[in-house]
Design a protein around this motif. Structure first.
Motif, PDB file in Angstrom:
ATOM      1  N   ALA A 187      57.122  23.765  36.031  1.00 32.97           N
ATOM      2  CA  ALA A 187      55.790  23.300  35.783  1.00 32.97           C
ATOM      3  C   ALA A 187      55.208  22.532  36.804  1.00 32.97           C
ATOM      4  O   ALA A 187      55.800  22.136  38.059  1.00 32.97           O
ATOM      5  N   ASN A 188      53.745  22.671  36.841  1.00 26.10           N
ATOM      6  CA  ASN A 188      52.960  22.209  37.924  1.00 26.10           C
ATOM      7  C   ASN A 188      53.000  20.369  37.706  1.00 26.10           C
ATOM      8  O   ASN A 188      53.470  20.005  36.722  1.00 26.10           O
ATOM      9  N   ALA A 189      52.132  20.049  38.451  1.00 20.39           N
ATOM     10  CA  ALA A 189      51.872  18.595  38.385  1.00 20.39           C
ATOM     11  C   ALA A 189      51.491  17.836  37.394  1.00 20.39           C
ATOM     12  O   ALA A 189      51.751  16.681  36.851  1.00 20.39           O
ATOM     13  N   TYR A 190      51.133  18.748  36.733  1.00 21.50           N
ATOM     14  CA  TYR A 190      50.530  18.380  35.157  1.00 21.50           C
ATOM     15  C   TYR A 190      51.507  18.484  34.027  1.00 21.50           C
ATOM     16  O   TYR A 190      51.346  18.118  32.674  1.00 21.50           O
ATOM     17  N   GLY A 191      52.510  19.408  34.301  1.00 21.58           N
ATOM     18  CA  GLY A 191      53.343  19.908  33.246  1.00 21.58           C
ATOM     19  C   GLY A 191      53.061  21.041  32.735  1.00 21.58           C
ATOM     20  O   GLY A 191      53.684  21.443  31.491  1.00 21.58           O
ATOM     21  N   VAL A 192      52.078  22.144  33.233  1.00 18.20           N
ATOM     22  CA  VAL A 192      51.666  23.221  32.796  1.00 18.20           C
ATOM     23  C   VAL A 192      52.528  24.479  33.464  1.00 18.20           C
ATOM     24  O   VAL A 192      52.529  24.067  34.738  1.00 18.20           O
ATOM     25  N   ARG A 193      53.001  25.410  32.775  1.00 18.27           N
ATOM     26  CA  ARG A 193      53.968  26.422  33.559  1.00 18.27           C
ATOM     27  C   ARG A 193      52.935  27.690  33.416  1.00 18.27           C
ATOM     28  O   ARG A 193      52.140  27.895  32.481  1.00 18.27           O
ATOM     29  N   ASP A 194      53.328  28.564  34.390  1.00 15.75           N
ATOM     30  CA  ASP A 194      52.793  29.849  34.130  1.00 15.75           C
ATOM     31  C   ASP A 194      51.622  30.197  34.722  1.00 15.75           C
ATOM     32  O   ASP A 194      51.030  31.517  34.220  1.00 15.75           O
ATOM     33  N   LEU A 195      50.784  29.502  35.071  1.00 12.81           N
ATOM     34  CA  LEU A 195      49.257  29.836  35.323  1.00 12.81           C
ATOM     35  C   LEU A 195      49.148  30.739  36.289  1.00 12.81           C
ATOM     36  O   LEU A 195      48.049  31.415  36.512  1.00 12.81           O
ATOM     37  N   HIS A 196      50.130  30.806  37.390  1.00 14.32           N
ATOM     38  CA  HIS A 196      50.133  32.127  38.311  1.00 14.32           C
ATOM     39  C   HIS A 196      51.270  32.779  38.144  1.00 14.32           C
ATOM     40  O   HIS A 196      52.424  32.008  37.845  1.00 14.32           O
TER      41      HIS A 196
ATOM     42  N   LYS B 154      43.953  23.598  49.355  1.00 10.83           N
ATOM     43  CA  LYS B 154      44.021  23.703  50.711  1.00 10.83           C
ATOM     44  C   LYS B 154      45.416  24.192  51.438  1.00 10.83           C
ATOM     45  O   LYS B 154      45.322  24.232  52.550  1.00 10.83           O
ATOM     46  N   ASP B 155      46.358  24.230  50.729  1.00 12.16           N
ATOM     47  CA  ASP B 155      47.713  24.661  51.357  1.00 12.16           C
ATOM     48  C   ASP B 155      47.678  26.181  51.249  1.00 12.16           C
ATOM     49  O   ASP B 155      47.770  26.882  50.490  1.00 12.16           O
ATOM     50  N   ARG B 156      47.567  26.726  52.800  1.00 14.72           N
ATOM     51  CA  ARG B 156      47.435  28.008  52.999  1.00 14.72           C
ATOM     52  C   ARG B 156      48.853  28.937  52.395  1.00 14.72           C
ATOM     53  O   ARG B 156      48.704  29.969  51.780  1.00 14.72           O
ATOM     54  N   VAL B 157      49.962  28.141  52.453  1.00 15.23           N
ATOM     55  CA  VAL B 157      51.304  28.794  52.061  1.00 15.23           C
ATOM     56  C   VAL B 157      51.108  28.816  50.633  1.00 15.23           C
ATOM     57  O   VAL B 157      51.766  29.897  50.212  1.00 15.23           O
ATOM     58  N   TRP B 158      50.765  27.812  49.879  1.00 12.22           N
ATOM     59  CA  TRP B 158      50.708  28.030  48.424  1.00 12.22           C
ATOM     60  C   TRP B 158      49.765  28.993  47.821  1.00 12.22           C
ATOM     61  O   TRP B 158      50.139  29.970  47.140  1.00 12.22           O
ATOM     62  N   ARG B 159      48.566  29.240  48.829  1.00 18.10           N
ATOM     63  CA  ARG B 159      47.447  30.278  48.321  1.00 18.10           C
ATOM     64  C   ARG B 159      48.149  31.641  48.548  1.00 18.10           C
ATOM     65  O   ARG B 159      47.969  32.383  48.018  1.00 18.10           O
ATOM     66  N   GLU B 160      48.884  31.724  49.595  1.00 20.36           N
ATOM     67  CA  GLU B 160      49.512  33.078  49.907  1.00 20.36           C
ATOM     68  C   GLU B 160      50.333  33.384  49.050  1.00 20.36           C
ATOM     69  O   GLU B 160      50.848  34.713  48.723  1.00 20.36           O
ATOM     70  N   ARG B 161      51.243  32.657  48.388  1.00 16.38           N
ATOM     71  CA  ARG B 161      52.329  32.637  47.357  1.00 16.38           C
ATOM     72  C   ARG B 161      51.623  33.350  46.198  1.00 16.38           C
ATOM     73  O   ARG B 161      52.160  34.205  45.439  1.00 16.38           O
TER      74      ARG B 161
ATOM     75  N   ASN C 202      32.206  28.583  46.370  1.00 19.30           N
ATOM     76  CA  ASN C 202      32.052  27.495  47.240  1.00 19.30           C
ATOM     77  C   ASN C 202      33.268  27.608  48.273  1.00 19.30           C
ATOM     78  O   ASN C 202      33.162  27.281  49.522  1.00 19.30           O
ATOM     79  N   ASP C 203      34.622  28.197  47.946  1.00 20.48           N
ATOM     80  CA  ASP C 203      35.529  28.496  48.768  1.00 20.48           C
ATOM     81  C   ASP C 203      35.810  29.908  49.031  1.00 20.48           C
ATOM     82  O   ASP C 203      36.522  30.807  48.264  1.00 20.48           O
ATOM     83  N   ARG C 204      35.103  30.596  50.037  1.00 15.40           N
ATOM     84  CA  ARG C 204      35.241  31.965  50.115  1.00 15.40           C
ATOM     85  C   ARG C 204      36.357  32.478  50.575  1.00 15.40           C
ATOM     86  O   ARG C 204      36.895  33.507  50.685  1.00 15.40           O
ATOM     87  N   ASP C 205      37.693  31.394  51.073  1.00 14.82           N
ATOM     88  CA  ASP C 205      38.853  31.969  51.372  1.00 14.82           C
ATOM     89  C   ASP C 205      39.807  31.849  50.337  1.00 14.82           C
ATOM     90  O   ASP C 205      40.835  32.589  50.328  1.00 14.82           O
TER      91      ASP C 205
ATOM     92  N   LEU D  21      48.816  34.670  46.087  1.00 15.86           N
ATOM     93  CA  LEU D  21      48.247  36.321  46.520  1.00 15.86           C
ATOM     94  C   LEU D  21      49.263  37.257  46.638  1.00 15.86           C
ATOM     95  O   LEU D  21      49.392  38.412  46.121  1.00 15.86           O
ATOM     96  N   GLY D  22      50.738  36.824  46.805  1.00 18.46           N
ATOM     97  CA  GLY D  22      51.751  37.837  46.706  1.00 18.46           C
ATOM     98  C   GLY D  22      52.069  38.172  45.172  1.00 18.46           C
ATOM     99  O   GLY D  22      52.491  39.477  45.299  1.00 18.46           O
ATOM    100  N   TRP D  23      51.830  37.348  44.248  1.00 20.67           N
ATOM    101  CA  TRP D  23      51.825  38.137  42.764  1.00 20.67           C
ATOM    102  C   TRP D  23      50.882  38.927  42.555  1.00 20.67           C
ATOM    103  O   TRP D  23      51.233  40.008  42.126  1.00 20.67           O
ATOM    104  N   TYR D  24      49.581  38.833  43.033  1.00 19.27           N
ATOM    105  CA  TYR D  24      48.426  39.697  42.914  1.00 19.27           C
ATOM    106  C   TYR D  24      48.730  41.070  43.387  1.00 19.27           C
ATOM    107  O   TYR D  24      48.526  42.010  43.035  1.00 19.27           O
ATOM    108  N   ALA D  25      49.724  41.051  44.656  1.00 22.69           N
ATOM    109  CA  ALA D  25      49.896  42.350  45.398  1.00 22.69           C
ATOM    110  C   ALA D  25      50.863  43.147  44.710  1.00 22.69           C
ATOM    111  O   ALA D  25      51.026  44.066  45.137  1.00 22.69           O
ATOM    112  N   ARG D  26      51.847  42.449  43.961  1.00 30.07           N
ATOM    113  CA  ARG D  26      53.031  43.281  43.165  1.00 30.07           C
ATOM    114  C   ARG D  26      52.532  44.238  41.998  1.00 30.07           C
ATOM    115  O   ARG D  26      51.686  43.773  41.403  1.00 30.07           O
TER     116      ARG D  26
END
Length: 253
Positions: free
Chosen positions: A173-182, A145-152, A221-224, A154-159
């Motif tokens: 690492a993300n909150a679970y300890g997994v890296r590089d999923l995005h 739900k964090d628009r800033v995180w989602r835009e970050r 479910n989440d069109r945005d 999307l920035g990768w997809y645009a490169r």
């Protein structure tokens, strides 16, 4: 209670890393609202599972093809891997300048990725597992739900994707300890052939076309959440023997 909850959230990355052995991270699972809308449910129940902390590297896959020669470039049957399979490697068992050992392996088909995971006593993660893990940022298990995180993201997809891939594990690492999923490569999922969402969200998927599992995704479910839509549309457009220069994988169990 709020302080305890906040402390627990901060400790999640450390707990996950401590639980993972040999590059594996344990994820607790639970009820999860997928960005995809399924015809028979709104919440997806994800059982506890383990996921590789990082994507499989060229060095990892090189060791695999040395042990399993039928998956070497030029030896894999065309039905399992198209002509571009491992085309960036210098040779059958030689990486070369375009495939550094610690970069994620790409130009691998679904069949090859599946065979690699099975050789490790594992499997490719299904979409719901991948989406569940990828919903987390560095401190929250669900940052969607964090628009800033989602835009970050999307920035990768645009490169442009013509530059050399970074090595795995550079991102926090993300909150679970997994890296590089995005932000590194796209990744195969075990049920990639069943992800039937079209780029045009007004279209409906045909559940009869499911190749690897029975639940066809009908809409969003989440069109945005355009990043998820783009990834699903990309995966659903591929045949299992296809490869691309920015598509890799990691395993789950």
């Amino acid at each position: 209670m709020r302080r305890i909850a906040a402390l627990s959230l901060l400790l999640l990355p450390l707990m996950a890393l401590a639980a993972g052995t040999g590059g594996w991270v344990r994820l607790p699972g639970g009820n999860f609202r997928s960005a995809l809308k399924y015809e028979d449910r709104s919440l997806v129940r994800t059982a506890p599972f383990q996921l590789m902390e990082t994507a499989v590297t060229n060095a990892d896959f090189l060791a695999f093809v040395k042990k399993h020669p039928k998956w070497q470039r030029g030896r894999a049957a065309a039905v399992f891997a198209e002509d571009r399979y491992l085309q960036h490697w210098a040779g059958l068992v030689t990486l070369g300048a375009k495939a550094q050992p610690n970069q994620p392996v790409v130009n691998v088909s679904w069949f090859a990725a599946d065979a690699y995971c099975k050789s490790k006593g594992a499997r490719l993660p299904d979409w719901n597992e991948w989406e569940y893990a990828a919903a987390a940022d560095e401190t929250r298990t669900d940052a969607r739900k964090d628009r800033v995180w989602r835009e970050r993201i999307l920035g990768w997809y645009a490169r442009p994707s013509r530059s050399a891939l970074p090595r795995v594990g550079l991102q926090a690492a993300n909150a679970y300890g997994v890296r590089d999923l995005h932000g590194l490569v796209w990744e195969w999922t075990g049920d990639a052939g069943s992800l039937l969402v079209d780029v045009d969200n007004r279209k409906q998927g045909d559940a009869d076309k499911a190749k690897f599992c029975g639940a066809g995704a009908l809409s969003m479910n989440d069109r945005d959440n355009y990043a998820v839509l783009m990834r699903v549309a990309m995966l659903s457009s591929l045949e299992a023997n296809d490869v691309t220069a920015n598509l890799g994988f990691r395993c789950a169990k």
